[in-house]
Write an enzyme that holds these catalytic residues in place. Structure first.
Site, PDB file in Angstrom:
ATOM      1  CB  CYS A 118      39.886 -43.422 -17.242  1.00  0.00           C
ATOM      2  SG  CYS A 118      41.449 -44.270 -17.014  1.00  0.00           S
TER       3      CYS A 118
HETATM    4  N1  LIG Z   1      43.516 -47.425 -14.167  1.00  0.00           N
HETATM    5  C1  LIG Z   1      43.180 -47.418 -15.434  1.00  0.00           C
HETATM    6  O1  LIG Z   1      42.300 -48.124 -15.846  1.00  0.00           O
HETATM    7  C2  LIG Z   1      43.897 -46.513 -16.431  1.00  0.00           C
HETATM    8  C3  LIG Z   1      43.725 -46.751 -17.793  1.00  0.00           C
HETATM    9  C4  LIG Z   1      44.378 -45.953 -18.705  1.00  0.00           C
HETATM   10  C5  LIG Z   1      45.187 -44.904 -18.260  1.00  0.00           C
HETATM   11  N2  LIG Z   1      45.334 -44.669 -16.925  1.00  0.00           N
HETATM   12  C6  LIG Z   1      46.216 -43.582 -16.517  1.00  0.00           C
HETATM   13  O2  LIG Z   1      47.458 -44.127 -16.083  1.00  0.00           O
HETATM   14  C7  LIG Z   1      47.981 -43.348 -15.005  1.00  0.00           C
HETATM   15  C8  LIG Z   1      48.254 -44.226 -13.801  1.00  0.00           C
HETATM   16  O3  LIG Z   1      47.019 -44.748 -13.345  1.00  0.00           O
HETATM   17  P1  LIG Z   1      46.921 -46.047 -12.437  1.00  0.00           P
HETATM   18  O4  LIG Z   1      45.480 -46.435 -12.448  1.00  0.00           O
HETATM   19  O5  LIG Z   1      47.948 -47.059 -12.868  1.00  0.00           O
HETATM   20  O6  LIG Z   1      47.341 -45.436 -11.021  1.00  0.00           O
HETATM   21  P2  LIG Z   1      47.654 -46.245  -9.659  1.00  0.00           P
HETATM   22  O7  LIG Z   1      47.278 -45.341  -8.555  1.00  0.00           O
HETATM   23  O8  LIG Z   1      47.083 -47.635  -9.726  1.00  0.00           O
HETATM   24  O9  LIG Z   1      49.240 -46.415  -9.683  1.00  0.00           O
HETATM   25  C9  LIG Z   1      50.127 -45.337  -9.623  1.00  0.00           C
HETATM   26  C10 LIG Z   1      51.376 -45.758  -8.885  1.00  0.00           C
HETATM   27  O10 LIG Z   1      52.293 -44.679  -8.973  1.00  0.00           O
HETATM   28  C11 LIG Z   1      53.004 -44.583  -7.758  1.00  0.00           C
HETATM   29  N3  LIG Z   1      53.585 -43.248  -7.668  1.00  0.00           N
HETATM   30  C12 LIG Z   1      53.012 -42.080  -7.326  1.00  0.00           C
HETATM   31  N4  LIG Z   1      53.898 -41.072  -7.416  1.00  0.00           N
HETATM   32  C13 LIG Z   1      55.068 -41.616  -7.824  1.00  0.00           C
HETATM   33  C14 LIG Z   1      56.355 -41.089  -8.124  1.00  0.00           C
HETATM   34  N5  LIG Z   1      56.611 -39.792  -8.020  1.00  0.00           N
HETATM   35  N6  LIG Z   1      57.321 -41.944  -8.501  1.00  0.00           N
HETATM   36  C15 LIG Z   1      57.052 -43.272  -8.626  1.00  0.00           C
HETATM   37  N7  LIG Z   1      55.855 -43.832  -8.365  1.00  0.00           N
HETATM   38  C16 LIG Z   1      54.877 -43.008  -7.993  1.00  0.00           C
HETATM   39  C17 LIG Z   1      51.942 -44.888  -6.707  1.00  0.00           C
HETATM   40  O11 LIG Z   1      52.537 -45.294  -5.492  1.00  0.00           O
HETATM   41  C18 LIG Z   1      51.162 -46.023  -7.398  1.00  0.00           C
HETATM   42  O12 LIG Z   1      51.663 -47.289  -7.059  1.00  0.00           O
HETATM   43  C19 LIG Z   1      46.972 -42.234 -14.750  1.00  0.00           C
HETATM   44  O13 LIG Z   1      47.338 -41.097 -15.481  1.00  0.00           O
HETATM   45  C20 LIG Z   1      45.694 -42.799 -15.334  1.00  0.00           C
HETATM   46  O14 LIG Z   1      44.812 -41.779 -15.776  1.00  0.00           O
HETATM   47  C21 LIG Z   1      44.717 -45.474 -15.999  1.00  0.00           C
END
Ligand SMILES: NC(=O)c1ccc[n+]([C@@H]2O[C@H](COP(=O)([O-])OP(=O)(O)OC[C@H]3O[C@@H](n4cnc5c(N)ncnc54)[C@H](O)[C@@H]3O)[C@@H](O)[C@H]2O)c1
Length: 446
Positions: free
Chosen positions: A274
């Site tokens: 983030c």
């Molecule tokens: N990790 C954090 O602390 C956090 C906090 C707030 C917001 N976010 C935001 O949330 C979003 C997701 O982050 P995350 O940390 O959960 O990511 P992550 O990498 O942990 O998980 C993402 C998942 O999406 C899947 N994926 C990718 N492309 C796909 C598609 N086309 N269809 C279906 N699944 C698909 C991946 O295989 C993976 O399992 C990002 O935009 C991030 O900025 C993250």
């Protein structure tokens, strides 16, 4: 009966199927909250491995226990799939796919585009689509809405589209998906109403806002606020070092002010999915509007220079012992991007290790949460924190201050400890054994 009323009724009586696209740090905890609220949940992910693991009740996310996951799988409330055609079973689809940066620090929207296109293929009237991935203002309206409309669906009538930023803070024992207020902004009032109803059914507090752009910007303000304030205290650490003042004492004393000050702490740089990335989504969007976001650029510059500041401290400490970095054994203690979690994404430890290796150091690492990791195709395996490892390292650098490490033992056994996190605060150490981020000048008569 209108699509809106039908969907609101299904949400109210829990007959709606809640879908989550992307089952990572954000998507999996959200899926569990939907299941706990009594919805049948379908999670779609492109990773076969993740899907298989989840259906076996095994969680790959630290904040979700396998026991909790297994329970909802067993009750039939949660199923994971990599079959996109199951999206048509979903009444609500929350999208939590990655939003990284490309090498030039421009947004990489490929995951959001791919997920949206997959959903559009299986979309049908009566569906709510909510983007949760952090992104630039305008994504929901400019990138997603036209794709849904091209499929012949009218937003606000047939389908409902909103943005709702995820605020999950991995490893935070107090604030998690359920009790962290959730901001929701729809394309139309009907979209906001339906999205608010969905989240209100399983989360404690919903904060509706006027538009998706507002909701998109809320998330970027929050994380830019953190990036800028961390940049400020990191600069203060450099200032304090040059003045011979203890930055931690300055910050702790400033934090006694009961109003108008919020405590941030310096360190080896910022990491995670983030804070190092999100502000650049806003900077990029503003560049397209011919405006330069100066705070974002400056904070990023200071924060990304911190690994070099730490490595300079290592070099100076070795120099005092008449050693060069070249050929020295350096142990990096803690490599996750923050304490008590296993997430290595954008961790400043990677830069600290790379810079030390570039100078010729033999670098090992220990991290109780990260036994091994791969970076740029290069595999790293951690070492055990044995007495010999501590004694035989020419320098130990505390990059991440996990609570489970006995720092007194580290200080007692190591030759010199460079402490980028103030993990050794209050410990007994002989003069010069611990090198903090800002070195305090010895006072006359002290
Ligand atoms: N990790 C954090 O602390 C956090 C906090 C707030 C917001 N976010 C935001 O949330 C979003 C997701 O982050 P995350 O940390 O959960 O990511 P992550 O990498 O942990 O998980 C993402 C998942 O999406 C899947 N994926 C990718 N492309 C796909 C598609 N086309 N269809 C279906 N699944 C698909 C991946 O295989 C993976 O399992 C990002 O935009 C991030 O900025 C993250």
């Amino acid at each position: 009966m209108s699509m809106k009323t039908q969907l609101l009724n299904k949400i109210a009586d829990r007959s709606a199927v809640a879908g989550v696209v992307g089952l990572g740090y954000v998507g999996l905890p959200l899926a569990l909250e939907f299941a706990r609220a009594g919805f049948k949940v379908i999670g779609f992910d492109v990773s076969k491995r993740v899907v298989e693991q989840l259906n076996n009740g095994v969680s790959h996310i630290q904040d979700v226990s396998s026991a909790d996951l297994a329970e909802v799988v067993k009750k039939g409330l949660f199923v994971a799939t990599d079959d996109p055609s199951r999206i048509k079973e979903m009444d609500a689809v929350s999208i939590a796919v990655p939003t990284p940066l490309v090498k030039t620090r421009d947004p990489d929207m490929s995951y959001v585009v791919a997920a949206t296109e997959t959903i559009v293929k299986h979309a049908r009237p009566g569906m709510l689509v909510v983007l949760e991935s952090t992104t630039y203002p305008g994504t929901t309206r400019e990138l997603m809405q036209p794709k849904l409309e091209a499929a012949g669906l009218t937003i606000g009538k047939d389908v409902f589209l909103a943005f709702s930023p995820e605020r999950v803070d991995p490893g935070n024992p107090t604030w998690h998906t359920k009790n962290t207020p959730k901001v929701v902004g729809g394309i139309s009032p009907a979209c906001t109403e339906v999205a608010t109803a969905l989240y209100a059914s399983c989360l404690d507090t919903i904060v509706p806002v006027k538009s998706p752009e507002t909701a998109e910007l809320v998330k970027l303000l929050e994380n830019t606020f953190r990036s800028v304030n961390i940049g400020l205290v990191n600069e203060m650490a450099i200032v304090c070092d040059k003045l011979g003042v203890d930055v931690w004492e300055v910050i702790d004393a400033a934090a006694t002010k009961p109003f108008g000050f919020m405590k941030f702490t310096p360190g080896p740089g910022i990491g995670g999915h983030c804070i190092p990335l999100d502000p650049h989504y806003l900077a990029w969007k503003m560049r397209t509007l011919n405006y330069k976001t100066r705070f974002i650029d400056l904070a990023s510059e200071i924060n990304s220079d911190m690994p070099r500041v730490v490595v300079d401290k290592v070099a100076a400490a070795l120099n005092r012992a008449k050693k060069s970095v070249n050929g020295s054994k350096v142990l990096v203690l803690g490599v996750a991007y923050k304490k008590n979690i296993d997430d290595m994404r954008e961790s400043p430890a990677l830069d600290v290790m790379r810079l030390l290796e570039e100078l010729g150091a033999h670098v090992d690492y220990h991290d109780p949460f990260v036994p091994s990791f791969t970076e740029d195709g290069h595999a790293f395996t951690g070492v055990a924190l044995t007495d010999d490892v501590l004694k035989n390292s020419d320098a130990v650098v505390i990059v991440t201050d996990h609570d489970t490490v006995d720092y007194q033992r580290v200080v007692d056994l190591a030759q010199v400890v460079i402490d980028a996190r103030n993990a050794t605060k209050g410990l007994k150490a002989t003069q010069g054994k611990v090198v903090p981020l800002s070195t305090t000048r010895e006072l006359v008569g002290a």
